[in-house]
Design a protein around this motif. Sequence first.
Motif, PDB file in Angstrom:
ATOM      1  N   CYS A 358      -0.865  -9.291 -27.630  1.00  0.00           N
ATOM      2  CA  CYS A 358       0.457  -8.972 -28.613  1.00  0.00           C
ATOM      3  C   CYS A 358      -0.211  -7.890 -29.496  1.00  0.00           C
ATOM      4  O   CYS A 358      -1.241  -8.323 -30.200  1.00  0.00           O
ATOM      5  N   ARG A 359       0.480  -7.013 -29.697  1.00  0.00           N
ATOM      6  CA  ARG A 359      -0.078  -5.972 -30.809  1.00  0.00           C
ATOM      7  C   ARG A 359       0.244  -6.110 -32.137  1.00  0.00           C
ATOM      8  O   ARG A 359      -0.004  -5.338 -33.087  1.00  0.00           O
ATOM      9  N   PHE A 360       1.194  -7.069 -32.392  1.00  0.00           N
ATOM     10  CA  PHE A 360       1.741  -7.338 -33.821  1.00  0.00           C
ATOM     11  C   PHE A 360       0.405  -7.665 -34.612  1.00  0.00           C
ATOM     12  O   PHE A 360      -0.672  -8.468 -34.127  1.00  0.00           O
ATOM     13  N   PRO A 361       0.210  -7.157 -35.669  1.00  0.00           N
ATOM     14  CA  PRO A 361      -1.137  -7.206 -36.618  1.00  0.00           C
ATOM     15  C   PRO A 361      -1.559  -8.846 -36.764  1.00  0.00           C
ATOM     16  O   PRO A 361      -0.715  -9.742 -36.830  1.00  0.00           O
ATOM     17  N   ASN A 362      -2.903  -8.948 -36.512  1.00  0.00           N
ATOM     18  CA  ASN A 362      -3.438 -10.367 -36.622  1.00  0.00           C
ATOM     19  C   ASN A 362      -2.915 -11.327 -35.618  1.00  0.00           C
ATOM     20  O   ASN A 362      -3.158 -12.557 -35.989  1.00  0.00           O
ATOM     21  N   CYS A 363      -2.215 -10.911 -34.524  1.00  0.00           N
ATOM     22  CA  CYS A 363      -1.917 -11.897 -33.749  1.00  0.00           C
ATOM     23  C   CYS A 363      -2.686 -11.890 -32.458  1.00  0.00           C
ATOM     24  O   CYS A 363      -3.339 -11.069 -31.925  1.00  0.00           O
ATOM     25  N   ASP A 364      -3.113 -13.277 -31.961  1.00  0.00           N
ATOM     26  CA  ASP A 364      -4.225 -13.503 -30.834  1.00  0.00           C
ATOM     27  C   ASP A 364      -3.648 -13.677 -29.635  1.00  0.00           C
ATOM     28  O   ASP A 364      -4.364 -14.209 -28.659  1.00  0.00           O
ATOM     29  N   ARG A 365      -2.342 -13.720 -29.452  1.00  0.00           N
ATOM     30  CA  ARG A 365      -1.571 -13.992 -28.240  1.00  0.00           C
ATOM     31  C   ARG A 365      -2.145 -13.232 -26.964  1.00  0.00           C
ATOM     32  O   ARG A 365      -2.115 -11.776 -27.175  1.00  0.00           O
ATOM     33  N   ARG A 409       5.152   5.632 -33.188  1.00  0.00           N
ATOM     34  CA  ARG A 409       3.858   5.902 -32.596  1.00  0.00           C
ATOM     35  C   ARG A 409       2.942   6.532 -33.730  1.00  0.00           C
ATOM     36  O   ARG A 409       3.492   7.081 -34.920  1.00  0.00           O
ATOM     37  N   ASP A 410       1.758   6.346 -33.433  1.00  0.00           N
ATOM     38  CA  ASP A 410       0.891   6.888 -34.656  1.00  0.00           C
ATOM     39  C   ASP A 410      -0.599   7.410 -33.723  1.00  0.00           C
ATOM     40  O   ASP A 410      -0.998   6.747 -32.857  1.00  0.00           O
ATOM     41  N   PRO A 411      -0.995   8.566 -34.127  1.00  0.00           N
ATOM     42  CA  PRO A 411      -1.986   9.194 -33.493  1.00  0.00           C
ATOM     43  C   PRO A 411      -3.317   8.457 -33.640  1.00  0.00           C
ATOM     44  O   PRO A 411      -4.354   8.505 -32.936  1.00  0.00           O
ATOM     45  N   VAL A 412      -3.533   7.458 -34.817  1.00  0.00           N
ATOM     46  CA  VAL A 412      -4.656   6.765 -35.125  1.00  0.00           C
ATOM     47  C   VAL A 412      -4.855   5.433 -34.342  1.00  0.00           C
ATOM     48  O   VAL A 412      -5.618   5.152 -33.685  1.00  0.00           O
ATOM     49  N   HIS A 413      -3.740   4.808 -34.438  1.00  0.00           N
ATOM     50  CA  HIS A 413      -3.831   3.391 -33.866  1.00  0.00           C
ATOM     51  C   HIS A 413      -2.849   3.236 -32.778  1.00  0.00           C
ATOM     52  O   HIS A 413      -2.788   2.267 -32.045  1.00  0.00           O
ATOM     53  N   GLY A 414      -2.371   4.292 -32.239  1.00  0.00           N
ATOM     54  CA  GLY A 414      -1.304   4.054 -31.223  1.00  0.00           C
ATOM     55  C   GLY A 414       0.089   3.752 -31.597  1.00  0.00           C
ATOM     56  O   GLY A 414       0.990   4.484 -31.441  1.00  0.00           O
ATOM     57  N   PHE A 415       0.153   2.772 -32.169  1.00  0.00           N
ATOM     58  CA  PHE A 415       1.334   2.169 -32.787  1.00  0.00           C
ATOM     59  C   PHE A 415       1.331   1.721 -34.282  1.00  0.00           C
ATOM     60  O   PHE A 415       0.290   1.334 -34.593  1.00  0.00           O
ATOM     61  N   ILE A 430       2.018  -0.589 -41.168  1.00  0.00           N
ATOM     62  CA  ILE A 430       1.210  -1.623 -40.686  1.00  0.00           C
ATOM     63  C   ILE A 430       0.418  -1.385 -39.582  1.00  0.00           C
ATOM     64  O   ILE A 430       1.063  -1.099 -38.504  1.00  0.00           O
ATOM     65  N   PRO A 431      -0.873  -0.933 -39.166  1.00  0.00           N
ATOM     66  CA  PRO A 431      -1.465  -0.572 -37.883  1.00  0.00           C
ATOM     67  C   PRO A 431      -1.255  -1.695 -37.007  1.00  0.00           C
ATOM     68  O   PRO A 431      -1.398  -2.865 -37.399  1.00  0.00           O
TER      69      PRO A 431
END
Length: 444
Positions: A358-365, A409-415, A430-431
């Motif tokens: 999961c790409r949501f910030p601070n999620c470890d799923r 979309r973001d060039p640094v973090h992807g999304f 939020i990255p």
Amino acid sequence: MSPSAPATTWTVTSWLGADPSVLDDDALLVGTRELGELRRLVEASLGSFAAEVKHRSRREDGFAGLAQRLGAGTPEKLVEQVSGVSKRESHTLVRVGELLTVDADPWLTAVGTGVASGRVSIEKADVIRNGLGAPNADVAADDLADAAQQLAALAPTLPVEKLAARARELRDELDAANVRDRHRAQRDKRYFTLVRRSDGMTRLDGLLDPESAEPYWAAYDAATSPRRGGPRFIDDQQRERAEKLVTDERTLGQIALDTFVDLLRIATETDPNRLLGARRHAVRVLVTDRDLRERTGAAYIGNHPDGVPLETADRHICDTGIAPIHFTDDGEPLRLGVTRRLFTSKQRDALAARDGGCRFPNCDRPASWCEAHHRIPWKEGGPTDTQDGVLLCRHHHMLIHDNHWTIERDPVHGFIAIPPRTVDPGQRPIPMPARSPVAARLRH
């Protein structure tokens, strides 16, 4: 009075203690019906008594109140102790008994009248009360009173489950604006527990909201339908499987449990970096084109009568194993979900490799717990490709759709995730960095 006498000569109370084995069919059915009415009348009187027990156990009376004075703690506990009913029944008796008092909610008058006459049972009155709820800014008391009158008329002939579903249906029809709140309230009630018993067995207990339950119903039906009168017109392979299940020595409950244990075992043996399968049990999301277009009303999951927010339909359209079915204004199915809107197994593997979970910030799923999300909604022309697909766990997928977050979309973090103004008035991005080992290498 002779038990073989014509049924018309019997009074309601004379059925008490009668021997049903000596009655003819007509007398047996008349006695069953009249004893049922007698039971409802007794329950109504018991409900009135229970309500009075609660009145004499008011919180403001403290230890001088009836229940506290007798050491019961609550009026429901006192009713349970004195009458010998179960804990659940005592709570129901107190709630419904209040419909028979002078302080009863006026929109439920028809239900209280039905209880008092013996036409509506205590249990059915309770599901009507719970299903309709209370008036609010969008639903007038008069409209609820009309709905309650309709339900009270249906109560004698409808099973409890169908009456409860109809009550919730009527509330949704009257209060479409608050479908989201009721859906959230149902989700808040969900839980699952495991309890080890002293005999070495483990007890499962839980409640599933409609959305969570639908995949379980699909799997349960698939595993057990041959034993429950499944379809006759099936191919040879299905027929062979059905015959094996019909002759299986296991009980229906054992077959169902073994099926879910197998599903869990398969899931836990899956590589956590590989998405679990390309397809899952299909869940139908029913919604009208008008409601999707005008963003009004509700969607429905499978044949469950409780509406869910349109955002829930939007979220399901992102994920595989879902068949969104749109309806025209005259009730005809307009189009079915097609695989083009769904990510293929290779695409989902690629997303798993890129995102790592999961790409949501601070999620470890891990990826195996995730769903593939269209950054740009498919219905708005968003492409089904890995460049605009993002892995999100179910919780954060729901958060994105239901709370109106956006992903860019973001060039640094992807999304990056853009929160709604209700979360951050400044909507600061939020990255959403990828979590895969390769992505971590590329950042250095």
